[in-house]
Scaffold this active site. Structure first.
Site, PDB file in Angstrom:
ATOM      1  N   GLU A  27       0.855  -1.197   0.000  1.00  0.00           N
ATOM      2  CA  GLU A  27       0.000   0.000   0.000  1.00  0.00           C
ATOM      3  C   GLU A  27       0.884   1.239   0.000  1.00  0.00           C
ATOM      4  O   GLU A  27       1.968   1.242   0.601  1.00  0.00           O
ATOM      5  CB  GLU A  27      -0.906   0.000   1.246  1.00  0.00           C
ATOM      6  CG  GLU A  27      -1.715   1.293   1.372  1.00  0.00           C
ATOM      7  CD  GLU A  27      -2.865   1.222   2.377  1.00  0.00           C
ATOM      8  OE1 GLU A  27      -2.982   0.215   3.084  1.00  0.00           O
ATOM      9  OE2 GLU A  27      -3.633   2.197   2.431  1.00  0.00           O
ATOM     10  N   ASN A  72      -6.698   1.726   2.556  1.00  0.00           N
ATOM     11  CA  ASN A  72      -7.431   2.981   2.679  1.00  0.00           C
ATOM     12  C   ASN A  72      -6.962   4.004   1.644  1.00  0.00           C
ATOM     13  O   ASN A  72      -7.732   4.859   1.208  1.00  0.00           O
ATOM     14  CB  ASN A  72      -7.262   3.556   4.089  1.00  0.00           C
ATOM     15  CG  ASN A  72      -7.866   2.644   5.148  1.00  0.00           C
ATOM     16  OD1 ASN A  72      -8.671   1.769   4.845  1.00  0.00           O
ATOM     17  ND2 ASN A  72      -7.469   2.841   6.397  1.00  0.00           N
ATOM     18  N   ASN A 172     -12.167  -0.745  -1.170  1.00  0.00           N
ATOM     19  CA  ASN A 172     -11.549  -1.226   0.065  1.00  0.00           C
ATOM     20  C   ASN A 172     -12.342  -0.780   1.278  1.00  0.00           C
ATOM     21  O   ASN A 172     -12.638   0.415   1.416  1.00  0.00           O
ATOM     22  CB  ASN A 172     -10.122  -0.670   0.181  1.00  0.00           C
ATOM     23  CG  ASN A 172      -9.431  -1.094   1.467  1.00  0.00           C
ATOM     24  OD1 ASN A 172      -9.074  -2.262   1.619  1.00  0.00           O
ATOM     25  ND2 ASN A 172      -9.269  -0.164   2.406  1.00  0.00           N
ATOM     26  N   GLU A 173     -12.707  -1.699   2.130  1.00  0.00           N
ATOM     27  CA  GLU A 173     -13.288  -1.417   3.457  1.00  0.00           C
ATOM     28  C   GLU A 173     -14.291  -0.266   3.433  1.00  0.00           C
ATOM     29  O   GLU A 173     -14.207   0.671   4.225  1.00  0.00           O
ATOM     30  CB  GLU A 173     -12.178  -1.117   4.471  1.00  0.00           C
ATOM     31  CG  GLU A 173     -11.302  -2.317   4.756  1.00  0.00           C
ATOM     32  CD  GLU A 173     -10.336  -2.119   5.933  1.00  0.00           C
ATOM     33  OE1 GLU A 173     -10.200  -0.983   6.429  1.00  0.00           O
ATOM     34  OE2 GLU A 173      -9.734  -3.113   6.359  1.00  0.00           O
ATOM     35  N   TYR A 244      -7.129  -8.544  11.487  1.00  0.00           N
ATOM     36  CA  TYR A 244      -5.908  -8.161  12.193  1.00  0.00           C
ATOM     37  C   TYR A 244      -6.033  -8.600  13.640  1.00  0.00           C
ATOM     38  O   TYR A 244      -7.088  -8.409  14.258  1.00  0.00           O
ATOM     39  CB  TYR A 244      -5.714  -6.644  12.131  1.00  0.00           C
ATOM     40  CG  TYR A 244      -5.321  -6.153  10.753  1.00  0.00           C
ATOM     41  CD1 TYR A 244      -4.076  -6.446  10.213  1.00  0.00           C
ATOM     42  CD2 TYR A 244      -6.210  -5.394   9.993  1.00  0.00           C
ATOM     43  CE1 TYR A 244      -3.721  -5.984   8.944  1.00  0.00           C
ATOM     44  CE2 TYR A 244      -5.851  -4.934   8.730  1.00  0.00           C
ATOM     45  CZ  TYR A 244      -4.604  -5.225   8.211  1.00  0.00           C
ATOM     46  OH  TYR A 244      -4.253  -4.781   6.966  1.00  0.00           O
ATOM     47  N   GLU A 292      -6.492  -8.920   3.665  1.00  0.00           N
ATOM     48  CA  GLU A 292      -5.639  -8.255   4.660  1.00  0.00           C
ATOM     49  C   GLU A 292      -5.709  -9.094   5.914  1.00  0.00           C
ATOM     50  O   GLU A 292      -6.799  -9.249   6.486  1.00  0.00           O
ATOM     51  CB  GLU A 292      -6.116  -6.823   4.954  1.00  0.00           C
ATOM     52  CG  GLU A 292      -5.840  -5.847   3.830  1.00  0.00           C
ATOM     53  CD  GLU A 292      -6.170  -4.405   4.215  1.00  0.00           C
ATOM     54  OE1 GLU A 292      -5.963  -4.024   5.386  1.00  0.00           O
ATOM     55  OE2 GLU A 292      -6.643  -3.669   3.323  1.00  0.00           O
ATOM     56  N   GLN A 349       1.310  -5.875   5.835  1.00  0.00           N
ATOM     57  CA  GLN A 349       1.653  -5.601   4.459  1.00  0.00           C
ATOM     58  C   GLN A 349       2.996  -6.268   4.173  1.00  0.00           C
ATOM     59  O   GLN A 349       3.435  -7.071   4.996  1.00  0.00           O
ATOM     60  CB  GLN A 349       1.690  -4.088   4.251  1.00  0.00           C
ATOM     61  CG  GLN A 349       0.336  -3.418   4.512  1.00  0.00           C
ATOM     62  CD  GLN A 349       0.290  -1.932   4.203  1.00  0.00           C
ATOM     63  OE1 GLN A 349       1.223  -1.339   3.686  1.00  0.00           O
ATOM     64  NE2 GLN A 349      -0.832  -1.278   4.549  1.00  0.00           N
TER      65      GLN A 349
HETATM   66  O1  AHR Z   1      -3.082  -2.320   6.280  1.00  0.00           O
HETATM   67  C1  AHR Z   1      -3.375  -1.108   6.931  1.00  0.00           C
HETATM   68  C2  AHR Z   1      -4.808  -0.654   6.736  1.00  0.00           C
HETATM   69  O2  AHR Z   1      -5.660  -1.533   7.411  1.00  0.00           O
HETATM   70  C3  AHR Z   1      -5.344  -0.666   5.328  1.00  0.00           C
HETATM   71  O3  AHR Z   1      -5.056   0.493   4.629  1.00  0.00           O
HETATM   72  C4  AHR Z   1      -6.819  -0.788   5.529  1.00  0.00           C
HETATM   73  O4  AHR Z   1      -7.468  -1.421   4.453  1.00  0.00           O
HETATM   74  C5  AHR Z   1      -6.950  -1.532   6.834  1.00  0.00           C
HETATM   75  O5  AHR Z   1      -7.840  -0.933   7.688  1.00  0.00           O
END
Ligand code: AHR
Length: 506
Positions: A27, A72, A172-173, A244, A292, A349
């Site tokens: 990213e 993001n 994305n999101e 995450y 992710e 990432q």
């Molecule tokens: O990977 C960091 C961020 O986490 C990304 O930009 C977003 O998609 C997620 O919230």
């Protein structure tokens, strides 16, 4: 000492491992791109400005596909800013991470980098501040052979042949209040359907990923997916899931159980997608794209709105320890166990930003502890995933209740006959003896057994110390008369490999 049993039998199949399960993510965020993969002044930089030392580590890590350019970031991105002569590219405000974006890396450079790294690009389009037209034009620029304004522009920029990017994320999101251009589920579902429909007209071979929830703890989790997919089910191939795991505020035992959270989230997304499919009387089954996932010490991050404007400043450069490596291993095991439905996954990432690879600007690049489980799984987990039916004791966790001490799976490569067992001992204080009935592989021999563990689970790796935490031979492994035995130390990631006795030795 505690004990566990497994069964390894090629007839008990879950599904075929899609190689794209071992994806990663680049990213335009923090130092992932600039001074991460790209640093023209670095002594190892190539003609395009990409760091050779990072490329070497990426090849060793082995990601099969790399998602780009966000995250993001993509929700405010104008892809045209990143093409053409670099001196003419505009500097923009990146609203997602409050950064100045130089646009020195764009889609053409990223695709070239992917080819050099031996991986496939996976693109996200901006459905936050943009829509159908810009997505279609980007696809035309990338995949159309020539004879149109956009495709001829790509050729003029040096890419005679199409980039042929197969997998496309529709935004994305977009459920997240932090997202530039956040949408309601219905708004997003309609936009995803319209965009996907038009994109397929440009290139019918592409695979499309609709945004699922940004986290399973979102208040709209599952209802978001239900509403979105009701609009775009027929158009898309996959629905995304992000996961995450934050070690902060959790006990070590709870952190080690993170794979269970991912496991339940995948089950919930599959159930929701199948419910929509049933309502639509559709025979199509969607894949899940866990595009992710990782360990992220997220509660340390004060949030993007607290940031001053800056260019490529360090952001969420988490340092990972041995426990985090075991959790990453366990998340990989979870993904593999869902190989029947999870077709794509991207560890987030790749470099510097919550990443297996770290760099210093002008200095070295190095592996973090979490590099090792990913690299080993990407290399060895091939073929079919086997249902191994572990029998083992449990321990109590605050978040997930009773959780098995052993997390394990196995893959069987039908072409080579290779059998790979991947296992994590979640116990924080006891070794675990694993006994596997592998009589169906009685003609095999043990080729390697490795363990990643340390006396201090908080051990980390640095540029100067790349060896104190690494997979080391596990001398306890035995394979006799179709019975495999191995002792797994507490908080460890383990790989055991068997091959047909007649297979050529490396
Ligand atoms: O990977 C960091 C961020 O986490 C990304 O930009 C977003 O998609 C997620 O919230």
């Amino acid at each position: 000492m505690t004990y566990a049993t497994l069964t390894l039998d090629p007839s008990f199949r879950i599904g075929v491992v899609d190689r794209r399960l071992f994806g990663s993510f680049v990213e335009h965020m923090g130092r992932c791109v600039y001074t991460g993969i790209h640093e023209p002044d670095h002594p190892t930089a190539d003609d395009l400005g990409f760091r050779g030392d990072v490329l070497d580590l990426v090849r060793e890590l082995g990601p099969t596909v790399v998602r780009y350019p966000g995250g993001n970031f993509v929700s405010g991105y104008r892809w045209e800013d990143g093409i053409g002569p670099r001196e003419d590219r505009p500097r923009r405000l990146d609203l997602a991470w409050r950064s100045w974006e130089s646009n020195q890396v764009g889609v053409d450079e990223f695709v070239a980098w992917c080819r050099a790294a031996g991986t496939e690009p996976m693109m996200a389009v901006n459905l936050g501040t943009r829509g159908v037209r810009e997505a279609v034009e980007l696809l035309e620029y990338c995949n159309h052979p020539g004879g149109t304004t956009w495709s001829d522009l790509r050729r003029a920029h040096g890419a005679e042949r199409p980039h042929d990017i197969r997998v496309w994320c529709l935004g994305n999101e977009l459920d997240g209040p932090w997202q530039i251009g956040q949408k309601t589920a219905w708004e997003y579902g309609r936009l995803a359907a319209e965009t996907g429909h038009a994109m397929r007209r440009v290139d019918p071979r592409i695979e499309l990923v609709a945004c699922g929830s940004s986290h399973s703890s979102m208040p709209t989790f599952a209802s978001w997916e239900a509403t979105v997919l009701a609009e775009c089910y027929d158009v898309v191939d996959h629905v995304s899931l992000h996961s995450y795991q934050d070690p902060l505020g959790r006990t070590l035992g709870d952190h080690l159980a993170s794979g269970v959270g991912l496991d339940r989230a995948i089950d919930a997304v599959v159930a929701t997608a199948d419910h929509v499919g049933a309502r639509l009387r559709s025979r199509k089954r969607l894949g899940v794209s866990v595009d992710e996932w990782n360990v992220w010490y997220q509660s340390r991050f004060p949030g993007e709105s607290s940031l001053e404007w800056a260019e490529a400043r360090p952001l969420i450069e988490d340092t990972y320890d041995v426990a985090d490596a075991a959790v990453v291993g366990s998340m990989l095991i979870t993904l593999l166990r869902h190989a029947d439905r999870v077709r794509l996954a991207c560890q987030a990432q790749l470099v510097n930003v919550i990443a297996p690879i770290r760099t210093e600007a002008g200095g070295p690049a190095w592996r973090q502890t979490i590099f090792h489980p990913f690299a080993q799984a990407a290399r060895h987990a091939r073929g079919e995933v086997l249902r191994v039916e572990p029998q083992v004791g449990c321990y109590d966790t605050a978040e997930h209740g009773e959780v098995p001490l052993l997390d394990a799976t196995a893959t069987h490569d039908i072409e080579t006959g290779a059998l790979t067992v991947l296992a994590v001992n979640r116990s924080t204080d006891e070794p675990l003896t694993v006994r596997a009935d592998a009589r169906a592989f009685a003609g095999h021999r043990l080729v390697a057994a490795t363990t990643l563990a340390a006396d201090d689970v908080r051990s980390t790796l640095t540029a100067a110390d790349q060896h104190s935490v690494a997979p080391a031979p596990n001398a306890t492994a035995r394979f006799e008369d179709g019975r495999l035995t191995v002792v797994l130390p507490p908080v460890s990631w383990n790989v055991v490999r068997l091959e047909p006795a007649g297979a050529p030795q490396p």
